[in-house]
Scaffold this motif. Sequence first.
Motif, PDB file in Angstrom:
ATOM      1  N   PHE A  57      -2.365 -54.733  42.413  1.00 55.37           N
ATOM      2  CA  PHE A  57      -3.057 -56.131  42.495  1.00 55.37           C
ATOM      3  C   PHE A  57      -2.300 -56.861  43.564  1.00 55.37           C
ATOM      4  CE2 PHE A  57      -3.670 -55.800  37.805  1.00 55.37           C
ATOM      5  CZ  PHE A  57      -4.739 -54.458  37.717  1.00 55.37           C
ATOM      6  N   TYR A  60      -3.658 -58.277  46.731  1.00 52.91           N
ATOM      7  CA  TYR A  60      -5.213 -57.758  46.800  1.00 52.91           C
ATOM      8  C   TYR A  60      -6.276 -59.282  46.808  1.00 52.91           C
ATOM      9  CZ  TYR A  60      -9.609 -55.940  45.005  1.00 52.91           C
ATOM     10  OH  TYR A  60     -11.002 -55.497  44.550  1.00 52.91           O
ATOM     11  N   TYR A  63      -3.976 -61.930  45.873  1.00 49.27           N
ATOM     12  CA  TYR A  63      -3.187 -62.161  44.584  1.00 49.27           C
ATOM     13  C   TYR A  63      -1.851 -62.119  44.825  1.00 49.27           C
ATOM     14  CZ  TYR A  63      -2.567 -62.105  39.682  1.00 49.27           C
ATOM     15  OH  TYR A  63      -1.966 -62.224  38.576  1.00 49.27           O
ATOM     16  N   CYS A  68      -1.524 -59.026  36.415  1.00 49.36           N
ATOM     17  CA  CYS A  68      -2.252 -60.043  35.644  1.00 49.36           C
ATOM     18  C   CYS A  68      -1.845 -60.265  34.145  1.00 49.36           C
ATOM     19  CB  CYS A  68      -3.488 -59.870  35.821  1.00 49.36           C
ATOM     20  SG  CYS A  68      -4.279 -59.804  37.608  1.00 49.36           S
ATOM     21  N   HIS A  77      -6.866 -62.416  34.668  1.00 49.07           N
ATOM     22  CA  HIS A  77      -6.424 -62.861  36.219  1.00 49.07           C
ATOM     23  C   HIS A  77      -5.254 -63.970  36.058  1.00 49.07           C
ATOM     24  CE1 HIS A  77     -10.223 -60.880  38.107  1.00 49.07           C
ATOM     25  NE2 HIS A  77      -9.266 -60.185  37.560  1.00 49.07           N
ATOM     26  N   ASP A  94      -2.533 -56.731  32.455  1.00 45.16           N
ATOM     27  CA  ASP A  94      -3.466 -55.922  33.373  1.00 45.16           C
ATOM     28  C   ASP A  94      -2.679 -55.335  34.449  1.00 45.16           C
ATOM     29  OD1 ASP A  94      -5.451 -54.521  34.389  1.00 45.16           O
ATOM     30  OD2 ASP A  94      -6.914 -56.117  34.626  1.00 45.16           O
ATOM     31  N   ASP A 105      -5.635 -48.096  36.546  1.00 47.55           N
ATOM     32  CA  ASP A 105      -5.907 -49.508  36.323  1.00 47.55           C
ATOM     33  C   ASP A 105      -6.121 -49.521  34.970  1.00 47.55           C
ATOM     34  OD1 ASP A 105      -6.919 -52.173  36.282  1.00 47.55           O
ATOM     35  OD2 ASP A 105      -8.664 -51.952  37.244  1.00 47.55           O
ATOM     36  N   HIS A 169     -15.344 -50.966  36.787  1.00 48.79           N
ATOM     37  CA  HIS A 169     -15.936 -50.556  37.752  1.00 48.79           C
ATOM     38  C   HIS A 169     -15.463 -49.126  38.147  1.00 48.79           C
ATOM     39  CE1 HIS A 169     -11.505 -51.057  38.542  1.00 48.79           C
ATOM     40  NE2 HIS A 169     -11.828 -52.171  37.709  1.00 48.79           N
ATOM     41  N   MET A 175      -9.312 -49.752  44.597  1.00 49.73           N
ATOM     42  CA  MET A 175      -9.359 -50.063  43.155  1.00 49.73           C
ATOM     43  C   MET A 175     -10.789 -50.259  42.560  1.00 49.73           C
ATOM     44  SD  MET A 175      -6.782 -53.107  41.321  1.00 49.73           S
ATOM     45  CE  MET A 175      -7.277 -54.323  42.324  1.00 49.73           C
ATOM     46  N   HIS A 176     -11.600 -51.033  43.364  1.00 46.94           N
ATOM     47  CA  HIS A 176     -12.960 -51.513  42.956  1.00 46.94           C
ATOM     48  C   HIS A 176     -13.837 -50.459  43.785  1.00 46.94           C
ATOM     49  CE1 HIS A 176     -11.167 -55.420  41.416  1.00 46.94           C
ATOM     50  NE2 HIS A 176     -11.307 -54.408  40.504  1.00 46.94           N
ATOM     51  N   GLU A 202     -13.511 -51.855  30.799  1.00 46.18           N
ATOM     52  CA  GLU A 202     -12.874 -52.879  30.210  1.00 46.18           C
ATOM     53  C   GLU A 202     -13.508 -53.994  29.723  1.00 46.18           C
ATOM     54  OE1 GLU A 202     -10.781 -54.918  33.619  1.00 46.18           O
ATOM     55  OE2 GLU A 202     -11.920 -53.855  35.151  1.00 46.18           O
ATOM     56  N   TRP A 219      -7.385 -68.369  40.327  1.00 45.85           N
ATOM     57  CA  TRP A 219      -7.402 -66.937  39.838  1.00 45.85           C
ATOM     58  C   TRP A 219      -7.777 -66.930  38.121  1.00 45.85           C
ATOM     59  CZ3 TRP A 219      -7.873 -62.605  42.546  1.00 45.85           C
ATOM     60  CH2 TRP A 219      -7.304 -62.712  43.687  1.00 45.85           C
ATOM     61  N   GLU A 233      -8.547 -51.678  28.710  1.00 42.68           N
ATOM     62  CA  GLU A 233      -8.972 -50.959  29.870  1.00 42.68           C
ATOM     63  C   GLU A 233      -8.621 -49.809  29.808  1.00 42.68           C
ATOM     64  OE1 GLU A 233      -7.983 -52.675  33.686  1.00 42.68           O
ATOM     65  OE2 GLU A 233      -9.623 -51.828  34.676  1.00 42.68           O
TER      66      GLU A 233
HETATM   67  N1  MF3 Z   1      -7.507 -55.364  37.033  1.00 40.75           N
HETATM   68  C1  MF3 Z   1      -8.384 -56.059  37.472  1.00 40.75           C
HETATM   69  C2  MF3 Z   1      -9.625 -55.188  37.377  1.00 40.75           C
HETATM   70  O1  MF3 Z   1      -9.622 -54.191  36.638  1.00 40.75           O
HETATM   71  C3  MF3 Z   1      -8.049 -56.395  39.019  1.00 40.75           C
HETATM   72  C4  MF3 Z   1      -6.976 -57.449  39.146  1.00 40.75           C
HETATM   73  S1  MF3 Z   1      -7.653 -58.609  40.272  1.00 40.75           S
HETATM   74  C5  MF3 Z   1      -6.061 -58.788  41.174  1.00 40.75           C
HETATM   75  O2  MF3 Z   1     -10.730 -55.517  38.108  1.00 40.75           O
HETATM   76  F1  MF3 Z   1      -6.563 -59.517  42.113  1.00 40.75           F
HETATM   77  F2  MF3 Z   1      -5.572 -59.199  40.303  1.00 40.75           F
HETATM   78  F3  MF3 Z   1      -5.787 -57.671  41.519  1.00 40.75           F
END
Ligand code: MF3
Length: 267
Positions: A57, A60, A63, A68, A77, A94, A105, A169, A175-176, A202, A219, A233
């Motif tokens: 994160f 990202y 961030y 988070c 977030h 998270d 994740d 996702h 990550m996404h 999640e 955020w 998640e």
């Molecule tokens: N864990 C979040 C997700 O599952 C993403 C965190 S957003 C960030 O999508 F910017 F904090 F990285």
Amino acid sequence: MIHYKTKEEIEIMRHSCLLVGKAHAEVAKVLKAGMTTMDVNNIVEQFIHDNRATPSFKNYHGYPAATCISMNEAVVHGIPGSHILKEGDIISLDIGVYKNGFHGDSAYTYAIGEIQEATRMLLKVTKESLYKGIEKARPGNRIGDIANAIQEYTEKMHGYGVVRELVGHGLGRKMHEDPQVPNYGKRGSGQKLKEGMVLAIEPMINLGTKDVIHLSDGWTILTKDRKPSAHYEHDVCITKGDPDILSSFEEIEKAERANKNLTWSHG
Ligand code: MF3
Ligand code: CO
């Protein structure tokens, strides 16, 4: 574009996903009232570095932290800082790690000390809804089958609010990845599930209204009615057989049960 993973890639991913569970467990062992959210973040960040991995994160889209941390009415977030945990709080943590080219994740909501019964139920039902969704993560089903299972259980059966603005996702080298995995939708709709897909499922579930607002820090997302929200998640690979949950709550739950400063939400 969906990136289907080979069996070899799945084993590398499993390592990243399990590392996230271990990072959570490090927190679950020591979590208690009096700690700040930054203390919690630092335990995770240190653990990730000690395991020669990178927090997914941090930086990202700008961030600012490794985790988070979303307290009570914060949905997701939340940025770790000087907020002090107190008895009766819930804390959604998270964590994302990047190791050997793949991300893991996983999120989990903890209860500090004694919490209100309605909130304990929210945690229990939200976690259960995650497994209802996972049960549908099979080849031939569609994204809407996962989404609908989560929505039916939380919204229809328990009257909770399912957040619409945020979704699960695909997960992998990024990550996404595609596809998006909403927690609401119609059975039989959306992308068809195929072997080799890895989905971060999640549910983000509110005790009250589904509506959320964005805090001015850019955020943090809060419930509009300021009632509590829960978030769990898992990372799940679609296989010919049963869904393969690459992440794990096993060590988290063991630590949670042993930590007398937490409420075991399924108790
Ligand atoms: N864990 C979040 C997700 O599952 C993403 C965190 S957003 C960030 O999508 F910017 F904090 F990285
Ligand atoms: Co995620």
